[in-house]
Design a protein around this motif. Sequence first.
Motif, PDB file in Angstrom:
ATOM      1  N   LEU A  83      34.943  56.403  36.498  1.00  0.00           N
ATOM      2  CA  LEU A  83      34.932  55.856  37.924  1.00  0.00           C
ATOM      3  C   LEU A  83      34.353  54.731  38.170  1.00  0.00           C
ATOM      4  O   LEU A  83      35.270  54.009  38.957  1.00  0.00           O
ATOM      5  CB  LEU A  83      34.675  57.079  38.757  1.00  0.00           C
ATOM      6  N   VAL A  84      33.162  54.189  37.468  1.00  0.00           N
ATOM      7  CA  VAL A  84      32.725  52.933  37.433  1.00  0.00           C
ATOM      8  C   VAL A  84      33.618  51.372  36.637  1.00  0.00           C
ATOM      9  O   VAL A  84      34.170  51.108  37.591  1.00  0.00           O
ATOM     10  CB  VAL A  84      31.107  53.410  37.503  1.00  0.00           C
ATOM     11  N   ILE A  85      34.098  52.789  35.403  1.00  0.00           N
ATOM     12  CA  ILE A  85      35.362  50.964  34.794  1.00  0.00           C
ATOM     13  C   ILE A  85      36.486  50.773  35.577  1.00  0.00           C
ATOM     14  O   ILE A  85      36.371  50.025  35.683  1.00  0.00           O
ATOM     15  CB  ILE A  85      34.946  52.795  33.522  1.00  0.00           C
ATOM     16  N   PHE A  86      36.869  52.264  36.086  1.00  0.00           N
ATOM     17  CA  PHE A  86      38.467  52.018  36.548  1.00  0.00           C
ATOM     18  C   PHE A  86      37.887  51.109  37.903  1.00  0.00           C
ATOM     19  O   PHE A  86      38.541  50.110  37.994  1.00  0.00           O
ATOM     20  CB  PHE A  86      38.389  53.535  37.309  1.00  0.00           C
ATOM     21  N   THR A  87      37.104  51.668  39.319  1.00  0.00           N
ATOM     22  CA  THR A  87      36.686  50.728  40.289  1.00  0.00           C
ATOM     23  C   THR A  87      36.779  49.476  39.447  1.00  0.00           C
ATOM     24  O   THR A  87      36.752  48.440  40.237  1.00  0.00           O
ATOM     25  CB  THR A  87      35.823  51.207  40.823  1.00  0.00           C
ATOM     26  N   GLY A  88      35.692  49.256  38.610  1.00  0.00           N
ATOM     27  CA  GLY A  88      35.476  47.231  38.127  1.00  0.00           C
ATOM     28  C   GLY A  88      36.252  46.796  37.698  1.00  0.00           C
ATOM     29  O   GLY A  88      37.017  45.422  37.491  1.00  0.00           O
ATOM     30  N   PHE A  89      37.240  47.553  36.533  1.00  0.00           N
ATOM     31  CA  PHE A  89      38.722  46.868  37.122  1.00  0.00           C
ATOM     32  C   PHE A  89      39.630  46.391  38.305  1.00  0.00           C
ATOM     33  O   PHE A  89      40.787  45.688  37.889  1.00  0.00           O
ATOM     34  CB  PHE A  89      39.231  48.112  35.999  1.00  0.00           C
ATOM     35  N   MET A  90      39.251  47.297  38.773  1.00  0.00           N
ATOM     36  CA  MET A  90      40.595  47.045  40.317  1.00  0.00           C
ATOM     37  C   MET A  90      39.778  46.243  40.722  1.00  0.00           C
ATOM     38  O   MET A  90      40.921  45.304  41.706  1.00  0.00           O
ATOM     39  CB  MET A  90      40.785  48.107  41.152  1.00  0.00           C
ATOM     40  N   GLU A  91      38.747  45.708  40.850  1.00  0.00           N
ATOM     41  CA  GLU A  91      38.097  45.068  41.490  1.00  0.00           C
ATOM     42  C   GLU A  91      38.501  43.599  40.547  1.00  0.00           C
ATOM     43  O   GLU A  91      38.983  41.949  40.759  1.00  0.00           O
ATOM     44  CB  GLU A  91      36.077  44.943  41.239  1.00  0.00           C
ATOM     45  N   ALA A  92      38.218  43.753  39.136  1.00  0.00           N
ATOM     46  CA  ALA A  92      38.625  42.203  38.353  1.00  0.00           C
ATOM     47  C   ALA A  92      39.906  42.381  39.027  1.00  0.00           C
ATOM     48  O   ALA A  92      40.215  41.246  38.293  1.00  0.00           O
ATOM     49  CB  ALA A  92      38.266  42.598  37.388  1.00  0.00           C
ATOM     50  N   PHE A  93      40.732  43.278  38.835  1.00  0.00           N
ATOM     51  CA  PHE A  93      43.183  42.800  39.548  1.00  0.00           C
ATOM     52  C   PHE A  93      42.277  41.737  40.791  1.00  0.00           C
ATOM     53  O   PHE A  93      43.474  41.180  40.772  1.00  0.00           O
ATOM     54  CB  PHE A  93      42.972  44.107  39.297  1.00  0.00           C
ATOM     55  N   SER A  94      41.613  42.896  41.284  1.00  0.00           N
ATOM     56  CA  SER A  94      41.779  42.194  42.745  1.00  0.00           C
ATOM     57  C   SER A  94      41.072  40.323  42.511  1.00  0.00           C
ATOM     58  O   SER A  94      41.751  39.940  43.761  1.00  0.00           O
ATOM     59  CB  SER A  94      40.805  42.774  44.142  1.00  0.00           C
ATOM     60  N   ALA A  95      40.514  39.997  42.123  1.00  0.00           N
ATOM     61  CA  ALA A  95      39.964  39.255  41.724  1.00  0.00           C
ATOM     62  C   ALA A  95      41.474  37.991  41.488  1.00  0.00           C
ATOM     63  O   ALA A  95      41.130  37.563  41.668  1.00  0.00           O
ATOM     64  CB  ALA A  95      38.431  38.725  40.314  1.00  0.00           C
ATOM     65  N   GLY A  96      41.560  38.284  40.045  1.00  0.00           N
ATOM     66  CA  GLY A  96      43.012  37.540  39.949  1.00  0.00           C
ATOM     67  C   GLY A  96      43.940  37.374  40.768  1.00  0.00           C
ATOM     68  O   GLY A  96      44.251  36.382  40.957  1.00  0.00           O
ATOM     69  N   MET A  97      44.370  38.656  41.736  1.00  0.00           N
ATOM     70  CA  MET A  97      45.165  37.898  42.838  1.00  0.00           C
ATOM     71  C   MET A  97      44.950  37.137  43.740  1.00  0.00           C
ATOM     72  O   MET A  97      45.830  36.842  44.257  1.00  0.00           O
ATOM     73  CB  MET A  97      45.264  39.921  44.004  1.00  0.00           C
ATOM     74  N   ASN A  98      43.400  37.535  44.293  1.00  0.00           N
ATOM     75  CA  ASN A  98      43.189  36.651  45.279  1.00  0.00           C
ATOM     76  C   ASN A  98      42.967  34.555  44.581  1.00  0.00           C
ATOM     77  O   ASN A  98      43.116  33.821  45.048  1.00  0.00           O
ATOM     78  CB  ASN A  98      41.655  36.788  45.608  1.00  0.00           C
ATOM     79  N   ASN A  99      41.976  35.296  42.845  1.00  0.00           N
ATOM     80  CA  ASN A  99      41.557  33.105  43.012  1.00  0.00           C
ATOM     81  C   ASN A  99      41.908  32.651  42.029  1.00  0.00           C
ATOM     82  O   ASN A  99      42.301  31.561  41.455  1.00  0.00           O
ATOM     83  CB  ASN A  99      39.764  33.859  42.527  1.00  0.00           C
ATOM     84  N   VAL A 100      43.316  33.494  41.499  1.00  0.00           N
ATOM     85  CA  VAL A 100      44.224  32.125  40.133  1.00  0.00           C
ATOM     86  C   VAL A 100      44.721  31.264  41.534  1.00  0.00           C
ATOM     87  O   VAL A 100      45.295  30.060  40.894  1.00  0.00           O
ATOM     88  CB  VAL A 100      44.699  33.228  39.814  1.00  0.00           C
ATOM     89  N   ALA A 101      44.352  31.667  42.499  1.00  0.00           N
ATOM     90  CA  ALA A 101      45.552  30.864  43.145  1.00  0.00           C
ATOM     91  C   ALA A 101      45.090  29.186  43.567  1.00  0.00           C
ATOM     92  O   ALA A 101      45.793  28.281  44.065  1.00  0.00           O
ATOM     93  CB  ALA A 101      45.967  31.140  44.824  1.00  0.00           C
ATOM     94  N   ASN A 102      43.409  29.551  43.569  1.00  0.00           N
ATOM     95  CA  ASN A 102      42.732  28.599  43.645  1.00  0.00           C
ATOM     96  C   ASN A 102      43.522  27.732  43.081  1.00  0.00           C
ATOM     97  O   ASN A 102      42.939  25.937  42.900  1.00  0.00           O
ATOM     98  CB  ASN A 102      41.083  28.911  43.815  1.00  0.00           C
ATOM     99  N   ALA A 103      43.545  27.712  41.191  1.00  0.00           N
ATOM    100  CA  ALA A 103      43.254  26.463  40.718  1.00  0.00           C
ATOM    101  C   ALA A 103      44.967  26.607  40.454  1.00  0.00           C
ATOM    102  O   ALA A 103      45.728  25.101  40.519  1.00  0.00           O
ATOM    103  CB  ALA A 103      43.249  27.414  38.945  1.00  0.00           C
ATOM    104  N   VAL A 104      46.175  27.252  41.092  1.00  0.00           N
ATOM    105  CA  VAL A 104      47.667  26.956  40.633  1.00  0.00           C
ATOM    106  C   VAL A 104      48.556  26.582  42.078  1.00  0.00           C
ATOM    107  O   VAL A 104      49.702  26.058  42.346  1.00  0.00           O
ATOM    108  CB  VAL A 104      48.368  28.003  39.753  1.00  0.00           C
ATOM    109  N   GLY A 105      47.787  26.783  42.715  1.00  0.00           N
ATOM    110  CA  GLY A 105      48.369  26.643  44.439  1.00  0.00           C
ATOM    111  C   GLY A 105      49.350  25.615  44.317  1.00  0.00           C
ATOM    112  O   GLY A 105      49.686  25.128  44.956  1.00  0.00           O
TER     113      GLY A 105
END
Length: 365
Positions: A173-195
């Motif tokens: 469960l911890v690994i899954f939620t950590g993966f989803m947190e990384a997924f959310s970081a990709g969704m939100n933070n990639v725009a900082n570089a490519v927006g």
Amino acid sequence: MIMIILAFVIAGFFAMNIGASGAAASMGIAYGSGAIKARKWALFLCAAGVWFGAALGGGEVAKTLGSEIVPESIISVPIVLIILSSAGLALFIANLGGIPLSTSEVTVGAIVGVGIAFQILYVKTLLIIVLCWLFVPCLAFFLAFSINKLIRKIEATFPTMQSDRWKKPLAVLVIFTGFMEAFSAGMNNVANAVGPLVASGMISIGHGTMFGGLFVAVGAFFLGSKVIETNGKKITDLSLLQGSAISGIGAILVITSSLFGIPVPHTQVTTCSILGAGAADQGNRLWKRAIFAKLVKTWLLSPLFSLVISYNLVKIMIDFDLSGVLMILAFVGLVGLLSLWKPVEQATPLYEKPVVLTNQEVIKK
């Protein structure tokens, strides 16, 4: 052509630094708790989650940063270079001074500085973003506080959950939620570089998020070792159930914000979640933590720092007004003074397991 290549190089470098700092921390709980033994596997899962999040859901935040704070019409190749250079320079100088900055807030600040220089700014969108910067971390704190109280009741009612039999499913469960947190970081933070690249028309949203996601993932895997090691050591006192709750809260809040196109400070959301869990266990003792001084620094300085740099770079490079050099130097000096503000309790971890005294220890006291 050279300026376009330079813009992509700076964007890729910026994306790698995003992955190395904020994104790599996503798997910190899974690694620090021992759910994932090998650091390289924690970083690999983090990189995979970041890339999938960026490729599948990074478009909305990219649209916001590219066209909803300032008009697309003013985002030329030189302006893209100014925005990305301002954000990168702000992070570099702040790192030298030991001041933590949020990449989302730094990028928004750089775009706002350009808008002020051109006297064109969508104030309504900016106000919504700033309110979310305050609201989302605070919501993370109160959710973590409430959920941690519930977890303590569950663990007290079912003490067998602390046994070895439950360790494996809780670790998953911890690994899954950590993966989803990384997924959310990709969704939100990639725009900082490519927006800014997307807004200038140098790349499409789809290709931009994949390009940025790749570099964020590379940065997380190859440069995130120190961050995940440090972050993991700060939170080793969290139980597996607490760790999964904190990662889950961060993932849900950041993914929700990303769907609405709102760039939010991912690291601050995670930090406030950990503080919420700590407050539920430690009460008033938590409020003496030096981490609050760091949070205040981050909230206040992140957008302001890059705003000043980008505004004056526009004046210098577009309007040829050299007075901007003095303003940048003055602000860098101010940041240098603020870097001397180092709280005494810096080494204190974000979360400590509450101390439970035995009857004999209570009698001795």
